[in-house]
Design a protein around this motif. Structure first.
Motif, mmCIF file in Angstrom:
data_model
loop_
_atom_site.group_PDB
_atom_site.id
_atom_site.type_symbol
_atom_site.label_atom_id
_atom_site.label_comp_id
_atom_site.label_asym_id
_atom_site.label_seq_id
_atom_site.Cartn_x
_atom_site.Cartn_y
_atom_site.Cartn_z
ATOM 1 N N SER A 99 0.817 -1.213 0.000
ATOM 2 C CA SER A 99 0.000 0.000 0.000
ATOM 3 C C SER A 99 0.852 1.264 0.000
ATOM 4 O O SER A 99 0.328 2.351 -0.255
ATOM 5 C CB SER A 99 -0.933 -0.002 1.218
ATOM 6 O OG SER A 99 -0.186 0.118 2.420
ATOM 7 N N PHE A 100 2.128 1.144 0.305
ATOM 8 C CA PHE A 100 3.029 2.315 0.312
ATOM 9 C C PHE A 100 3.940 2.327 -0.921
ATOM 10 O O PHE A 100 4.992 2.939 -0.899
ATOM 11 C CB PHE A 100 3.882 2.320 1.581
ATOM 12 C CG PHE A 100 3.114 2.692 2.811
ATOM 13 C CD1 PHE A 100 2.886 4.023 3.143
ATOM 14 C CD2 PHE A 100 2.593 1.711 3.637
ATOM 15 C CE1 PHE A 100 2.167 4.363 4.270
ATOM 16 C CE2 PHE A 100 1.876 2.033 4.774
ATOM 17 C CZ PHE A 100 1.659 3.361 5.095
ATOM 18 N N LYS A 101 3.532 1.626 -1.984
ATOM 19 C CA LYS A 101 4.357 1.553 -3.191
ATOM 20 C C LYS A 101 3.641 2.193 -4.377
ATOM 21 O O LYS A 101 2.412 2.164 -4.468
ATOM 22 C CB LYS A 101 4.660 0.087 -3.544
ATOM 23 C CG LYS A 101 5.541 -0.632 -2.549
ATOM 24 C CD LYS A 101 5.707 -2.073 -2.980
ATOM 25 C CE LYS A 101 6.555 -2.855 -1.993
ATOM 26 N NZ LYS A 101 6.653 -4.272 -2.373
ATOM 27 N N SER A 102 4.441 2.726 -5.282
ATOM 28 C CA SER A 102 3.887 3.142 -6.566
ATOM 29 C C SER A 102 3.627 1.891 -7.398
ATOM 30 O O SER A 102 4.063 0.794 -7.036
ATOM 31 C CB SER A 102 4.862 4.071 -7.282
ATOM 32 O OG SER A 102 6.069 3.365 -7.546
ATOM 33 N N ASN A 103 2.957 2.054 -8.518
ATOM 34 C CA ASN A 103 2.649 0.897 -9.343
ATOM 35 C C ASN A 103 3.925 0.248 -9.891
ATOM 36 O O ASN A 103 4.014 -0.978 -10.022
ATOM 37 C CB ASN A 103 1.720 1.295 -10.496
ATOM 38 C CG ASN A 103 0.811 0.163 -10.900
ATOM 39 O OD1 ASN A 103 0.453 -0.671 -10.070
ATOM 40 N ND2 ASN A 103 0.450 0.107 -12.162
ATOM 41 N N ARG A 134 8.454 -4.276 -8.725
ATOM 42 C CA ARG A 134 9.901 -4.367 -8.564
ATOM 43 C C ARG A 134 10.301 -5.170 -7.323
ATOM 44 O O ARG A 134 11.307 -5.869 -7.326
ATOM 45 C CB ARG A 134 10.497 -2.946 -8.486
ATOM 46 C CG ARG A 134 12.002 -2.900 -8.710
ATOM 47 C CD ARG A 134 12.535 -1.496 -8.536
ATOM 48 N NE ARG A 134 11.929 -0.542 -9.459
ATOM 49 C CZ ARG A 134 12.130 0.772 -9.400
ATOM 50 N NH1 ARG A 134 12.904 1.274 -8.458
ATOM 51 N NH2 ARG A 134 11.551 1.569 -10.261
ATOM 52 N N SER A 135 9.540 -5.097 -6.244
ATOM 53 C CA SER A 135 9.901 -5.800 -5.008
ATOM 54 C C SER A 135 8.666 -6.477 -4.424
ATOM 55 O O SER A 135 7.550 -5.964 -4.559
ATOM 56 C CB SER A 135 10.472 -4.823 -3.975
ATOM 57 O OG SER A 135 9.558 -3.776 -3.737
ATOM 58 N N THR A 136 8.898 -7.634 -3.773
ATOM 59 C CA THR A 136 7.766 -8.391 -3.219
ATOM 60 C C THR A 136 7.271 -7.774 -1.918
ATOM 61 O O THR A 136 6.082 -7.526 -1.746
ATOM 62 C CB THR A 136 8.175 -9.851 -2.961
ATOM 63 O OG1 THR A 136 8.700 -10.406 -4.168
ATOM 64 C CG2 THR A 136 6.988 -10.679 -2.509
ATOM 65 N N PHE A 137 8.196 -7.525 -1.011
ATOM 66 C CA PHE A 137 7.810 -6.912 0.259
ATOM 67 C C PHE A 137 8.377 -5.490 0.290
ATOM 68 O O PHE A 137 7.981 -4.662 -0.510
ATOM 69 C CB PHE A 137 8.318 -7.759 1.428
ATOM 70 C CG PHE A 137 7.566 -9.055 1.569
ATOM 71 C CD1 PHE A 137 6.338 -9.106 2.202
ATOM 72 C CD2 PHE A 137 8.074 -10.226 1.049
ATOM 73 C CE1 PHE A 137 5.627 -10.292 2.325
ATOM 74 C CE2 PHE A 137 7.389 -11.419 1.161
ATOM 75 C CZ PHE A 137 6.155 -11.458 1.800
ATOM 76 N N LEU A 138 9.335 -5.221 1.175
ATOM 77 C CA LEU A 138 9.950 -3.896 1.221
ATOM 78 C C LEU A 138 11.063 -3.808 0.186
ATOM 79 O O LEU A 138 11.743 -4.796 -0.083
ATOM 80 C CB LEU A 138 10.504 -3.637 2.624
ATOM 81 C CG LEU A 138 9.452 -3.533 3.738
ATOM 82 C CD1 LEU A 138 10.127 -3.443 5.092
ATOM 83 C CD2 LEU A 138 8.539 -2.329 3.520
ATOM 84 N N PRO A 139 11.277 -2.635 -0.420
ATOM 85 C CA PRO A 139 12.360 -2.492 -1.404
ATOM 86 C C PRO A 139 13.732 -2.602 -0.731
ATOM 87 O O PRO A 139 14.020 -1.895 0.229
ATOM 88 C CB PRO A 139 12.126 -1.091 -1.979
ATOM 89 C CG PRO A 139 11.315 -0.382 -0.969
ATOM 90 C CD PRO A 139 10.493 -1.403 -0.270
ATOM 91 N N VAL A 142 15.327 0.314 1.381
ATOM 92 C CA VAL A 142 15.322 1.667 0.802
ATOM 93 C C VAL A 142 13.956 2.297 1.096
ATOM 94 O O VAL A 142 12.995 2.165 0.331
ATOM 95 C CB VAL A 142 15.574 1.613 -0.724
ATOM 96 C CG1 VAL A 142 15.725 3.029 -1.278
ATOM 97 C CG2 VAL A 142 16.800 0.786 -1.039
ATOM 98 N N TRP A 143 13.881 2.983 2.234
ATOM 99 C CA TRP A 143 12.610 3.580 2.660
ATOM 100 C C TRP A 143 12.168 4.703 1.713
ATOM 101 O O TRP A 143 10.969 5.001 1.615
ATOM 102 C CB TRP A 143 12.736 4.137 4.075
ATOM 103 C CG TRP A 143 13.054 3.084 5.106
ATOM 104 C CD1 TRP A 143 14.256 2.838 5.673
ATOM 105 C CD2 TRP A 143 12.143 2.118 5.654
ATOM 106 N NE1 TRP A 143 14.175 1.785 6.563
ATOM 107 C CE2 TRP A 143 12.881 1.328 6.575
ATOM 108 C CE3 TRP A 143 10.794 1.844 5.466
ATOM 109 C CZ2 TRP A 143 12.308 0.293 7.291
ATOM 110 C CZ3 TRP A 143 10.223 0.815 6.192
ATOM 111 C CH2 TRP A 143 10.967 0.051 7.086
#
Length: 284
Positions: free
Chosen positions: A36-40, A45-50, A57-58
């Motif tokens: 929910s905190f990611k752009s499309n 590009r990443s499954t969980f956190l980048p 990479v916050w």
């Protein structure tokens, strides 16, 4: 092996299994929250956190999906509609079912057996089967495209009436009701001050079940409502899907907004909910 050591192994084994089950349960929620905190673009590009170079990479996370929900798509209006519909339906349906169950459980009147059989028969009717008759009735009553058209059919479900009847039969002694009446309490006061406190776990359980049923109701709002400004969250989240382009970050943010109030309600009422589910499990 001593008894103390075997108990220690059993404790570690039980907690270990529960810990693994808890982690498996939380993984989808964590994925949903991170998405929910990611752009499309970041969503694919990443499954969980980048992660880059072994660190998170916050900076690649963004609150834009939530800003778009409330600033461009007017999600606050849908949230208000859902809270209103679910709260009113939950409270009034619980009161109506408690009164219906009380009358079937404790009052002797002509036709009581027929009414109980009718309630039981109504429990067996699948909900999709009554969508068309309900729509016809609401049309004749001029209640289409109104909140009343959604709330009124849900005020006295047969399942709730029968549930409260069983809870009152097993949990409210007749002697207590007679004592209240001898002390001068009227029927309404007896119901409010004696009966309702004794079935409080069932009230908490049914209130939560009814609230959740209306909160997650997806079909009825689409059948009854036509004005998009009256749509609840369940429909508003589905409207985020597009035919040729889907913003998955936006959809995940909408899903987070739709489940957070329900999770908060469950945390507040979990004690009554569990008590209501287990009441009657052990015969006195």
């Amino acid at each position: 092996m001593s008894l103390r050591v075997s108990r220690l192994f059993a404790w570690i084994w039980t907690r270990g299994i529960l810990l693994i089950a808890g982690i498996i349960t939380l993984i989808p929620f964590f994925w949903l929250l991170a998405s929910s905190f990611k752009s499309n673009e970041e969503f694919f590009r990443s499954t969980f956190l980048p992660v880059e170079g072994g660190r998170i990479v916050w900076e690649r996370l963004t609150t834009d999906p939530f800003k778009r929900l409330f600033q461009e798509l007017n999600f606050s209006n849908s949230l208000t509609n859902s809270v209103f519909l679910s709260s009113v339906t939950g409270v009034v349906a619980t009161l109506c079912c408690a009164m219906g169950g009380y009358s079937l459980a404790k009052f002797r009147f002509k036709g009581r057996g027929f009414c109980t059989a009718l309630v039981l028969a109504a429990v067996l009717i699948p909900a999709p089967l009554i969508i068309a008759p309900t729509y016809q009735l609401l049309y004749r009553m001029d209640l289409l495209d109104s909140f009343a058209g959604l709330i009124l059919p849900a005020l006295a479900p047969a399942f709730g009436v029968f549930l409260f009847r069983q809870a009152i039969v097993s949990g409210v002694p007749n002697d207590l009701l007679e004592a209240a009446r001898i002390d001068g309490a009227g029927e309404w006061r007896t119901f409010v001050t004696v009966v309702l406190p004794l079935v409080r776990p069932m009230i908490g359980t049914f209130l939560m079940v009814t609230f959740l049923a209306m909160w997650n109701n997806f079909i009825a709002p689409q059948v009854v409502l036509q004005d998009p400004s009256k749509f609840p969250l369940s429909v508003a989240v589905a409207e985020l899907r597009r035919g040729y382009y889907n913003d998955y970050g936006l959809q995940m943010a909408g899903t987070i907004v739709s489940i957070l109030p329900v999770m908060a309600l469950f945390l507040v009422m979990q004690k009554d909910f569990v008590s209501g589910l287990t009441s009657g499990a052990v015969k006195a």
